[in-house]
Design an enzyme around this catalytic site. Structure first.
Site, short mmCIF file in Angstrom:
data_model
loop_
_atom_site.label_atom_id
_atom_site.label_comp_id
_atom_site.label_asym_id
_atom_site.label_seq_id
_atom_site.Cartn_x
_atom_site.Cartn_y
_atom_site.Cartn_z
CG ASP A 1 1.51 -7.84 -2.54
OD1 ASP A 1 2.29 -8.40 -2.78
OD2 ASP A 1 0.53 -6.75 -3.94
CG ASN B 1 6.72 3.20 -5.04
OD1 ASN B 1 6.06 4.17 -4.34
ND2 ASN B 1 7.23 1.61 -5.35
CG HIS C 1 10.73 5.03 -4.68
ND1 HIS C 1 9.50 4.51 -4.79
CD2 HIS C 1 10.69 5.89 -5.50
CE1 HIS C 1 10.63 3.08 -5.29
NE2 HIS C 1 11.34 4.42 -6.15
CG ASP D 1 8.63 5.22 2.04
OD1 ASP D 1 8.52 3.84 0.58
OD2 ASP D 1 9.41 5.64 1.88
CD GLU E 1 4.89 -4.31 -3.48
OE1 GLU E 1 4.22 -4.60 -5.13
OE2 GLU E 1 5.76 -4.27 -3.06
#
Length: 297
Positions: free
Chosen positions: A174, A182, A187, A191, A217
């Site tokens: 994680d 973000n 975003h 990404d 994530e």
């Protein structure tokens, strides 16, 4: 008619298209085109492979209409042979029941309530179905396996490991403090981080390991033939690789980290749900312990 609309309606003369790229020599496969397992694809080798409901089957179709070992398929030269294995619902070729038969390009193979299409050697459809399979089984952002495909592989590998009494490990990874990335940078930047972490994972897994993106994530790696020590060593290398990498956020380099939970197949963890729960629990301890670390179940 004005000149603009006239030009827009003018047909251009082009070279004749050679058609789709031809698949590599030797391509011969079966694709599920209807029913359970839709989109699954498997190449047909020279050694017989099994299609059935069992997790041990080479092509696993998990439906009650499919016998555990339903039929075998294999190739001999340019021909694909099918042998029924005493299935409750007889194997059918083009809707005719068979004990043994041969498939030609485009033939339909009915397994229970699922229909498979045979793509013969040299068929222009082979590349198309390979691309469809990749889309169906891989995460579009990172190129790693998607959650659904990963779960199918985990079930199959657990069955294999228990049958042969071989070790199997799972890591759940994680990204630490991903939400602020973000929120602060957007975003698109987020990404980019996920894409880069996916690339780092691809560079660290072995040939038989399976890396996947299983959530926003959250990632996972399945490690066949790995005990707790080997899995812990792998996880630590991966954690360190991410920590040493540079991520561009807002046109500036940043350092990011991941937390990793590791679990191995064993008593009390002989099913996918319990194995993943153990890895999740170890991940939670890594987060609680300050992040950027590996914890084992």
């Amino acid at each position: 008619m004005n000149r603009r609309s006239d030009e827009a309606s003018t047909t251009r003369r082009t070279m004749i298209s050679p058609g789709p790229d031809q698949p590599e020599q030797g391509t011969m496969c079966l694709v599920v085109i209807h029913g359970e397992g839709l989109g699954k694809r498997i190449d047909v080798p020279e050694q017989p492979i099994v299609i059935g409901r069992s997790h041990d089957a080479d092509l696993h179709i998990p439906h009650v209409s499919v016998s555990r070992q339903h039929c075998q398929v294999w190739r001999e030269g340019n021909a694909c042979h099918v042998r029924d294995l005493g299935a409750t619902n007889r194997t059918r070729i083009n809707d005719l029941p068979v004990e043994h038969g041969t498939l030609s390009d485009g033939d339909h193979l009915t397994i229970g309530e699922s229909i498979l299409k045979f793509i013969g050697e040299g068929s222009v459809e082979a590349r198309y179905h390979e691309e469809v399979y990749q889309v169906a089984t891989h995460d579009a952002l990172t190129g790693l396996c998607n959650r659904r495909h990963f779960i199918e592989i985990v079930d199959k590998e657990i069955s294999r490991s228990l049958r042969h009494e071989r070790p199997l490990a799972m890591c759940i990874v994680d990204v630490d403090l991903f939400k602020p990335i973000n929120d602060t940078y957007g975003h698109i930047a987020g990404d980019g981080v996920l894409r880069q972490i996916g690339e780092i994972m691809r560079n660290h897994v072995r040939g038989d390991d399976i890396a996947a993106r299983i959530g926003g994530e959250e990632f996972a790696v399945l490690l066949p033939e790995a005990g707790i020590e080997a899995a812990g060593t792998f996880a630590e290398r991966l954690r360190q690789a991410v920590a040493e990498s540079s991520f561009t956020l807002g046109d500036q380099p940043h350092k990011l980290t991941v937390s990793i939970g590791v679990a191995i197949l064993g008593p009390g963890r002989e099913e996918r749900s319990s194995l993943m729960a153990a890895a999740d629990s170890a991940l939670y301890r890594a987060k609680e312990g300050g992040r950027n670390q590996v914890c084992t179940a």
